[in-house]
Design a protein around this motif. Sequence first.
Motif, mmCIF file in Angstrom:
data_model
loop_
_atom_site.group_PDB
_atom_site.id
_atom_site.type_symbol
_atom_site.label_atom_id
_atom_site.label_comp_id
_atom_site.label_asym_id
_atom_site.label_seq_id
_atom_site.Cartn_x
_atom_site.Cartn_y
_atom_site.Cartn_z
ATOM 1 N N UNK A 118 0.816 -1.225 0.000
ATOM 2 C CA UNK A 118 0.000 0.000 0.000
ATOM 3 C C UNK A 118 0.847 1.272 0.000
ATOM 4 N N UNK A 119 0.466 2.225 -0.770
ATOM 5 C CA UNK A 119 1.029 3.567 -0.915
ATOM 6 C C UNK A 119 2.480 3.535 -1.394
ATOM 7 N N UNK A 120 3.358 2.887 -0.662
ATOM 8 C CA UNK A 120 4.789 2.898 -1.000
ATOM 9 C C UNK A 120 5.045 2.148 -2.302
ATOM 10 N N UNK A 121 4.219 1.138 -2.612
ATOM 11 C CA UNK A 121 4.418 0.340 -3.820
ATOM 12 C C UNK A 121 4.314 1.151 -5.095
ATOM 13 N N UNK A 122 3.398 2.100 -5.123
ATOM 14 C CA UNK A 122 3.243 2.944 -6.308
ATOM 15 C C UNK A 122 4.125 4.185 -6.248
ATOM 16 N N UNK A 123 4.666 4.464 -5.078
ATOM 17 C CA UNK A 123 5.479 5.652 -4.892
ATOM 18 C C UNK A 123 6.742 5.619 -5.748
ATOM 19 N N UNK A 124 7.345 4.432 -5.904
ATOM 20 C CA UNK A 124 8.550 4.362 -6.731
ATOM 21 C C UNK A 124 8.237 4.688 -8.184
ATOM 22 N N UNK A 125 7.063 4.250 -8.668
ATOM 23 C CA UNK A 125 6.685 4.571 -10.042
ATOM 24 C C UNK A 125 6.342 6.049 -10.194
ATOM 25 N N UNK A 126 5.730 6.607 -9.173
ATOM 26 C CA UNK A 126 5.304 8.008 -9.239
ATOM 27 C C UNK A 126 6.490 8.958 -9.094
ATOM 28 N N UNK A 127 7.478 8.598 -8.297
ATOM 29 C CA UNK A 127 8.618 9.489 -8.049
ATOM 30 C C UNK A 127 9.851 9.149 -8.879
ATOM 31 N N UNK A 128 10.236 7.875 -8.895
ATOM 32 C CA UNK A 128 11.494 7.500 -9.546
ATOM 33 C C UNK A 128 11.474 7.704 -11.054
ATOM 34 N N UNK A 129 10.411 7.269 -11.695
ATOM 35 C CA UNK A 129 10.365 7.396 -13.154
ATOM 36 C C UNK A 129 10.399 8.852 -13.621
ATOM 37 N N UNK A 130 9.572 9.736 -13.075
ATOM 38 C CA UNK A 130 9.662 11.127 -13.519
ATOM 39 C C UNK A 130 11.027 11.764 -13.221
ATOM 40 N N UNK A 131 11.626 11.436 -12.070
ATOM 41 C CA UNK A 131 12.952 11.977 -11.756
ATOM 42 C C UNK A 131 14.001 11.453 -12.732
ATOM 43 N N UNK A 132 13.923 10.181 -13.071
ATOM 44 C CA UNK A 132 14.872 9.607 -14.027
ATOM 45 C C UNK A 132 14.674 10.208 -15.420
ATOM 46 N N UNK A 133 13.421 10.437 -15.805
ATOM 47 C CA UNK A 133 13.150 11.057 -17.108
ATOM 48 C C UNK A 133 13.676 12.484 -17.136
ATOM 49 N N UNK A 134 13.477 13.225 -16.036
ATOM 50 C CA UNK A 134 13.991 14.598 -15.975
ATOM 51 C C UNK A 134 15.512 14.602 -16.065
ATOM 52 N N UNK A 135 16.166 13.651 -15.409
ATOM 53 C CA UNK A 135 17.627 13.551 -15.484
ATOM 54 C C UNK A 135 18.080 13.238 -16.909
ATOM 55 N N UNK A 136 17.376 12.327 -17.567
ATOM 56 C CA UNK A 136 17.731 11.981 -18.946
ATOM 57 C C UNK A 136 17.548 13.183 -19.868
ATOM 58 N N UNK A 137 16.486 13.959 -19.641
ATOM 59 C CA UNK A 137 16.266 15.153 -20.473
ATOM 60 C C UNK A 137 17.385 16.175 -20.289
ATOM 61 N N UNK A 138 17.937 16.244 -19.089
ATOM 62 C CA UNK A 138 19.063 17.166 -18.836
ATOM 63 C C UNK A 138 20.314 16.713 -19.581
ATOM 64 N N UNK A 139 20.450 15.426 -19.818
ATOM 65 C CA UNK A 139 21.644 14.884 -20.471
ATOM 66 C C UNK A 139 21.600 15.026 -21.990
ATOM 67 N N UNK A 140 20.398 15.176 -22.542
ATOM 68 C CA UNK A 140 20.242 15.234 -23.993
ATOM 69 C C UNK A 140 20.296 16.690 -24.432
ATOM 70 N N UNK A 141 21.043 17.000 -25.507
ATOM 71 C CA UNK A 141 21.100 18.382 -25.993
ATOM 72 C C UNK A 141 19.718 18.910 -26.383
ATOM 73 N N UNK A 142 19.498 20.216 -26.133
ATOM 74 C CA UNK A 142 18.193 20.842 -26.399
ATOM 75 C C UNK A 142 17.775 20.711 -27.859
#
Length: 149
Positions: free
Chosen positions: A57-81
């Motif tokens: 409960x709650x924590x199980x979906x938290x990794x999908x809700x937090x980790x994926x968007x943070x990882x995507x934001x990090x990847x976007x920072x690594x790719x040239x504009x």
Amino acid sequence: MSRLENLKRRARELKRKIAALFLAMRHPRTPWYAKLLLLAIVAYALSPIDLIPDFVPVIGLLDDILLLPLAIALALKMIPETVIAECRARAVTNEMERSRVGRFGAIFVVLLWLALLILAASWAYPAFAQSPRDAAPPIAADVPYSVRR
């Protein structure tokens, strides 16, 4: 704007962003480390294995809700504009083609499930469709005493 319309709009935007990230992953000017991170993101998002199982409960979906968007934001920072802008533009122009391919993919998946269902039914039918004469003979304890003599 209703909640349903807002959700539909956000889902379309998410599909475009994912398509743009996929195109960026295949773009020749994307650095190798960004490609590796994007590959890990896609693998984690599609993998049935999570860091924290979803049924918790709650924590199980938290990794999908937090980790994926943070990882995507990090990847976007690594790719040239310029690469991101080009991939976003290509994602918008390819949207019609993707929807047609998506329909064919959906039809394929439905037909595959139907074929598997028919195969399972044809395999299970003989096991459940025994005639009474094919049934096992009664055990002696089930036969009345007067018949046993």
